[in-house]
Design a protein around this motif. Sequence first.
Motif, PDB file in Angstrom:
ATOM      1  N   GLY A   1      -3.030   1.013  -5.244  1.00 44.64           N
ATOM      2  CA  GLY A   1      -2.619  -0.259  -4.652  1.00 44.64           C
ATOM      3  C   GLY A   1      -3.819  -0.980  -4.059  1.00 44.64           C
ATOM      4  N   GLY A   2      -4.662  -0.208  -3.367  1.00 44.98           N
ATOM      5  CA  GLY A   2      -5.861  -0.789  -2.780  1.00 44.98           C
ATOM      6  C   GLY A   2      -6.780  -1.354  -3.849  1.00 44.98           C
ATOM      7  N   LEU A   3      -6.912  -0.598  -4.932  1.00 47.24           N
ATOM      8  CA  LEU A   3      -7.756  -1.058  -6.044  1.00 47.24           C
ATOM      9  C   LEU A   3      -7.206  -2.369  -6.599  1.00 47.24           C
ATOM     10  CD1 LEU A   3     -10.108  -0.341  -7.925  1.00 47.24           C
ATOM     11  CD2 LEU A   3      -8.466   0.720  -9.439  1.00 47.24           C
ATOM     12  N   ALA A   4      -5.873  -2.463  -6.658  1.00 44.61           N
ATOM     13  CA  ALA A   4      -5.263  -3.698  -7.149  1.00 44.61           C
ATOM     14  C   ALA A   4      -5.672  -4.870  -6.275  1.00 44.61           C
ATOM     15  CB  ALA A   4      -3.749  -3.555  -7.173  1.00 44.61           C
TER      16      ALA A   4
ATOM     17  N   ILE B   1     -16.289  -5.034   0.646  1.00 48.37           N
ATOM     18  CA  ILE B   1     -15.961  -5.593   1.953  1.00 48.37           C
ATOM     19  C   ILE B   1     -15.716  -7.092   1.837  1.00 48.37           C
ATOM     20  CG2 ILE B   1     -17.098  -3.873   3.387  1.00 48.37           C
ATOM     21  CD1 ILE B   1     -19.510  -5.750   3.437  1.00 48.37           C
ATOM     22  N   GLY B   2     -15.162  -7.648   2.920  1.00 47.15           N
ATOM     23  CA  GLY B   2     -14.956  -9.086   2.975  1.00 47.15           C
ATOM     24  C   GLY B   2     -13.949  -9.590   1.970  1.00 47.15           C
ATOM     25  N   LEU B   3     -12.845  -8.877   1.793  1.00 46.48           N
ATOM     26  CA  LEU B   3     -11.795  -9.371   0.902  1.00 46.48           C
ATOM     27  C   LEU B   3     -11.148 -10.600   1.515  1.00 46.48           C
ATOM     28  CD1 LEU B   3     -10.125  -6.027  -0.135  1.00 46.48           C
ATOM     29  CD2 LEU B   3     -11.583  -7.470  -1.505  1.00 46.48           C
ATOM     30  N   LYS B   4     -10.610 -11.431   0.623  1.00 46.85           N
ATOM     31  CA  LYS B   4      -9.946 -12.646   1.121  1.00 46.85           C
ATOM     32  C   LYS B   4      -8.697 -12.275   1.895  1.00 46.85           C
ATOM     33  CE  LYS B   4     -10.620 -14.683  -2.987  1.00 46.85           C
ATOM     34  NZ  LYS B   4     -10.086 -15.439  -4.098  1.00 46.85           N
ATOM     35  N   ARG B   5      -8.284 -13.191   2.768  1.00 46.58           N
ATOM     36  CA  ARG B   5      -7.132 -12.909   3.603  1.00 46.58           C
ATOM     37  C   ARG B   5      -6.022 -13.886   3.317  1.00 46.58           C
ATOM     38  NH1 ARG B   5      -8.652 -12.637   9.827  1.00 46.58           N
ATOM     39  NH2 ARG B   5      -9.590 -10.566   9.953  1.00 46.58           N
TER      40      ARG B   5
ATOM     41  N   ASP C   1      -6.872  -4.585   6.200  1.00 45.19           N
ATOM     42  CA  ASP C   1      -8.207  -4.184   6.644  1.00 45.19           C
ATOM     43  C   ASP C   1      -9.268  -5.163   6.173  1.00 45.19           C
ATOM     44  OD1 ASP C   1      -7.043  -2.052   7.753  1.00 45.19           O
ATOM     45  OD2 ASP C   1      -7.647  -0.601   6.238  1.00 45.19           O
ATOM     46  N   GLY C   2      -9.020  -5.805   5.019  1.00 45.50           N
ATOM     47  CA  GLY C   2     -10.026  -6.695   4.467  1.00 45.50           C
ATOM     48  C   GLY C   2     -11.151  -5.940   3.792  1.00 45.50           C
ATOM     49  N   LEU C   3     -11.025  -4.620   3.641  1.00 46.64           N
ATOM     50  CA  LEU C   3     -12.060  -3.873   2.920  1.00 46.64           C
ATOM     51  C   LEU C   3     -11.437  -2.682   2.214  1.00 46.64           C
ATOM     52  CD1 LEU C   3     -14.186  -1.703   5.309  1.00 46.64           C
ATOM     53  CD2 LEU C   3     -12.091  -2.749   5.990  1.00 46.64           C
ATOM     54  N   PHE C   4     -12.126  -2.257   1.155  1.00 43.81           N
ATOM     55  CA  PHE C   4     -11.635  -1.169   0.334  1.00 43.81           C
ATOM     56  C   PHE C   4     -12.671  -0.054   0.373  1.00 43.81           C
ATOM     57  CE2 PHE C   4     -11.160   0.651  -4.059  1.00 43.81           C
ATOM     58  CZ  PHE C   4      -9.970   1.292  -3.800  1.00 43.81           C
TER      59      PHE C   4
END
Lengths: 336, 456
Positions: free
Chosen positions: B68-71, B221-225, B350-353
């Motif tokens: 799910g996180g990878l998605a 890091i820094g995934l969109k929100r 979290d905005g990061l994987f």
Amino acid sequence: MDFLNAIILLLNYIFVPALAYGSQLALGAIFVTLIYGILRFANFATGDMMSFGTMVAILFTWYFQSKGITLGFLPTALIAVPFAIIFMILYMLTIDKLVFSYYRIKKSPPVQLAMVSIGVMFVTQAVVRIIIGPFDRRFFDGEKFILKAMEFKEMTGLNEGLTIKSTQVLTIIVTVIVVSLLFWFLNKTKTGKSMRAYSDNEDLALLSGIDPKRVVMITWMIAGILATIGGVLYGLDKSFKPFTYFNNMLPIFAAAIVGGIGNPFGAFLGGYVIAISEILITYAYKKFFTYILPETLEPDSLLQLLSTDYKFAVSFSILVIVLLFRPSGIFKGKVL
Amino acid sequence: MRQYLNVIAAYSIMILLIIIVGVFQSWTIALSILNFCLISAVMTMGANIQWGYAGLINFGIMGYTALGGLAAVLVSVSPVGEAWQAGGFSMIICLGIIVGMVFSIRLVLKKIEKSKKRNYIIALIIIFGLILLRIISGPAIEHIEAVEPAKTGFLGGLGLPILFSWIVGGFFAAGLAYIVGKVALGLRADYLAIATLLISEIVIAIIKHEDWLSRGVKNVIGLKRPVPYEIDLQGSTWFIDIVKKFNSSELNLISSLTERQDVLNQLVIDASSVFVKLTFAGLFLIVVIILLIITQKALYSPWGRMMRAIRDNEEAANAMGKNVVKEHLLIFILGSAVVGIAGAMMVTHDGLFTPGSYRPMRYTFLIWVMVIVGGSGNNFGAILGGFAVWFLWIEAAPIAEFVISLSTSHLPETNAIKIHLLESVPYFRFLMMGIGLLLIMRYRPQGILPEKIIKQ
């Protein structure tokens, strides 16, 4: 000459480490298989029980070291092991009394016992971390190498060196002794036979006058011995870290199932199968083929089937394949 | 109403506990606990669908969470054009080869009778395919990972809004569950547990080490929100106005203008993080409520009754003409998909994987403790379990610290045992979880809120 070099190369990087690692896995796998065969549940606390035993051994080792008692060229931990085993057996019997016996008497399904063992896993992990901390600990002392690469090269005049660590030899010797004693016990003594009978058919065993309490108690005692020795040998060879021990539960389970769960001999061999295949598949064969092949054919890639990151994944894939094609394991265990 | 009394009471206590944390520690902590409680609740609902409805034991929750996180990464990160140019085409060919391998094996299985010859052909296909994959993907992966390795070094994603990933994550997990289910569902319960646990480890190993796909241990890091950023909020006038309005009485007490501005700034900063957390909580709550409605409906539908019948007596259900294998596979997929959604939600929050952080203790066994403690077979129970156990998991350290300080208060500060105990406070959470699980298993095996069967 090149051929000899190639063989030494394989010995040095594959077979010696695989034998040592396999022995450590084998001890754990027999532990899993015994619990599964006699108490009839998958013990998820395996890795943490091993780390508990090792922790006690480390504490005793430190105590002996502070008193100045050593074994010379052998590691001090060897004197600590018997004491650790006593503690471990006490711990296991307490846990059995407090936790497992209730479900056993109630004849709960194995899944429930497995869940309970997860509870035990949490508690044991907490106890180990609270007492000794989560850090990496080395407690090996004494002579480190039996054979150094340089000495070997000088002795034989070959290009490749062969290094044999004393812990590797120690691991293999101790494993052979422990396992042969165990098989002798299971096959020749009356108690051992009663254990096998109990594992084979509980009701029939009860009818023929076998005391289940005694069988269970002896099973936990043997399990305690195996867990402690397996854990200490692993810790001596590599290092002690609670998290690694928890993770080791997975290849140990793989070894037990690959060998046929409930079958101690299968578990013993399963340990080596897992260890050797893990190392064989993740080893880079470039150097090996440079020795073997003529110069024109020399490979330029690493010739590595899988990167070493996938070490664990290899053993799990083997397990999945075995489960698919031969669910009872390579050496018939309990049929599922 | 009366039959729901225990549910209401249990949830009120839970909310009260979170409010207490808000008052005594801080609202940011309380809200982040709440958010993770909601995510955990989604995970436990997934596990509960499998275990509570159908009696299937799935110790691979970690793997589905990670997928799910990878998605979330693959959907939301914008594509790295250079990397696609460097090796995208080869990777697509590789995908084609894998699909081709699967189909050719299926064809062989169908066309050729069971024999040694068939096994050899399949083995040949696999070995040949793997070699081909190796040859094609090797250089491509190297090129992709060479593209600005410090920043990207991977193919990137699709650049879509991250909310889509919640659905995509569900589908990813469902796809994995289909494969795992096909392989492992025939196994006996405890074997299934071990097999799923090990398969999830394989999944993690792949995500961790295939850098071209997920950046591996270098983390994304820094995934969109889906919610506004704190910084933007602090700059927008409407938000400052709202904060002013809420705190007008307090602000009016301060006479000096500069001082009032300072206080207001501080309030705005605090309020912005609370606001962000609240919007997240709102989003998560919507997911939880939708899932709750669906699962409740399913549980009390003919399908749910059939699942319970299969769980309680597989042979009888089989004799009644229910396709047990098919239904097991279906429910395994559904439950895993829900877990996948939770995984995507968590990465969004979290905005990061961080593939390195997926560990079985936290993502598999803890979730199982939640399900068992809350009450398997009861959705309200599962959610409550998620709340209660996560709350305890976070608050265990402060509680342990308090208890240790209290019980060792007669000892001097320099006492070695006291120092050692205070240093190992974080590990008491394992102890509490373990003891909690053991107590519940022993004295209330059906969980806090037991399964309820409504007779129609």
